[in-house]
Enzyme design. Structure first.
Site, PDB file in Angstrom:
ATOM      1  N   GLU A  39      31.832  32.346  53.477  1.00 22.09           N
ATOM      2  CA  GLU A  39      31.425  32.348  52.074  1.00 22.09           C
ATOM      3  C   GLU A  39      31.347  33.781  51.565  1.00 22.09           C
ATOM      4  O   GLU A  39      30.881  34.679  52.255  1.00 22.09           O
ATOM      5  CB  GLU A  39      30.066  31.654  51.884  1.00 22.09           C
ATOM      6  CG  GLU A  39      30.168  30.150  51.916  1.00 22.09           C
ATOM      7  CD  GLU A  39      28.953  29.442  51.334  1.00 22.09           C
ATOM      8  OE1 GLU A  39      28.153  30.053  50.593  1.00 22.09           O
ATOM      9  OE2 GLU A  39      28.818  28.243  51.624  1.00 22.09           O
ATOM     10  N   HIS A 103      29.125  32.396  44.312  1.00 22.33           N
ATOM     11  CA  HIS A 103      29.537  32.297  45.706  1.00 22.33           C
ATOM     12  C   HIS A 103      30.694  31.306  45.823  1.00 22.33           C
ATOM     13  O   HIS A 103      31.008  30.584  44.888  1.00 22.33           O
ATOM     14  CB  HIS A 103      28.378  31.928  46.642  1.00 22.33           C
ATOM     15  CG  HIS A 103      27.882  30.526  46.539  1.00 22.33           C
ATOM     16  ND1 HIS A 103      27.054  30.080  45.524  1.00 22.33           N
ATOM     17  CD2 HIS A 103      28.096  29.449  47.335  1.00 22.33           C
ATOM     18  CE1 HIS A 103      26.767  28.808  45.708  1.00 22.33           C
ATOM     19  NE2 HIS A 103      27.399  28.396  46.803  1.00 22.33           N
ATOM     20  N   HIS A 105      32.912  28.196  47.948  1.00 23.23           N
ATOM     21  CA  HIS A 105      32.817  27.016  48.814  1.00 23.23           C
ATOM     22  C   HIS A 105      34.219  26.711  49.342  1.00 23.23           C
ATOM     23  O   HIS A 105      35.193  26.885  48.607  1.00 23.23           O
ATOM     24  CB  HIS A 105      32.320  25.799  48.028  1.00 23.23           C
ATOM     25  CG  HIS A 105      30.839  25.660  47.974  1.00 23.23           C
ATOM     26  ND1 HIS A 105      30.228  24.480  47.660  1.00 23.23           N
ATOM     27  CD2 HIS A 105      29.838  26.539  48.197  1.00 23.23           C
ATOM     28  CE1 HIS A 105      28.918  24.626  47.677  1.00 23.23           C
ATOM     29  NE2 HIS A 105      28.655  25.876  47.999  1.00 23.23           N
ATOM     30  N   ASP A 116      21.952  25.264  47.745  1.00 25.79           N
ATOM     31  CA  ASP A 116      22.329  25.949  46.502  1.00 25.79           C
ATOM     32  C   ASP A 116      21.325  25.649  45.400  1.00 25.79           C
ATOM     33  O   ASP A 116      20.805  26.564  44.738  1.00 25.79           O
ATOM     34  CB  ASP A 116      23.715  25.503  46.017  1.00 25.79           C
ATOM     35  CG  ASP A 116      24.845  25.966  46.905  1.00 25.79           C
ATOM     36  OD1 ASP A 116      24.701  26.994  47.593  1.00 25.79           O
ATOM     37  OD2 ASP A 116      25.895  25.288  46.907  1.00 25.79           O
TER      38      ASP A 116
END
Length: 161
Positions: A39, A103, A105, A116
């Site tokens: 990530e 971020h 995924h 999250d």
């Protein structure tokens, strides 16, 4: 706020989010396209008009040496992220500041995890004076989440335009 005709626009009936092309390119370059990719993440820096649903995401940070990252988790702990927020706030005379986080995924169409959502609500509690944006960059789609009246709204965009 950087105003450019080539901003990437995320929009729904209530919110318009102008993403600088440099930030959008950064997000796309950091997508988790291979199984071994971890990530990627950072903070969002930009501005918002008072009492208006228009945001400008002008800058973002990326992982640094003291951060930790795995395929399905990350820990943002390098002081660089806060230092960048402070620097941009000072250099803009308070116009630019912290807007939220982004971020990646490893999914085509990303869905926020329970972690999250818990992290986002923690950020919102720590920043009660502002609306925050939370971005998840997937392989084929990017989603921006915003909490409006205790309802998590989503604005999506295909990564190919």
């Amino acid at each position: 706020m950087l105003v450019a005709e080539d901003n990437v626009i995320f929009k729904n009936a209530l919110i318009t989010i102008n993403v600088s092309p440099v930030v959008y390119k950064c997000w796309l370059q950091h997508r988790q396209m291979n199984y071994s990719d971890t990530e990627q993440f950072g903070v969002l820096i930009g501005s918002r008009l008072p009492d208006d649903g228009t945001f400008w995401i002008d800058k973002c940070t990326t992982p640094k040496a003291k951060d930790k990252s795995k395929r399905a988790s990350f820990l943002m702990q390098d002081p660089f992220h806060q230092q960048m927020i402070n620097k941009e706030f000072k250099n803009s005379s308070g116009e630019m500041g912290y807007l939220g986080t982004w971020h990646t995924h490893p999914q085509s169409h990303p869905i926020p995890s329970g972690i999250d959502i818990n992290d986002w609500f923690s950020c919102m509690v720590s920043n009660p004076d502002r609306l925050l944006l939370f971005v998840i960059v997937g392989q084929k789609q990017t989603n921006i989440y915003i909490n409006l009246n205790n309802n998590l709204e989503i604005i999506t965009r295909d990564n190919n335009g």
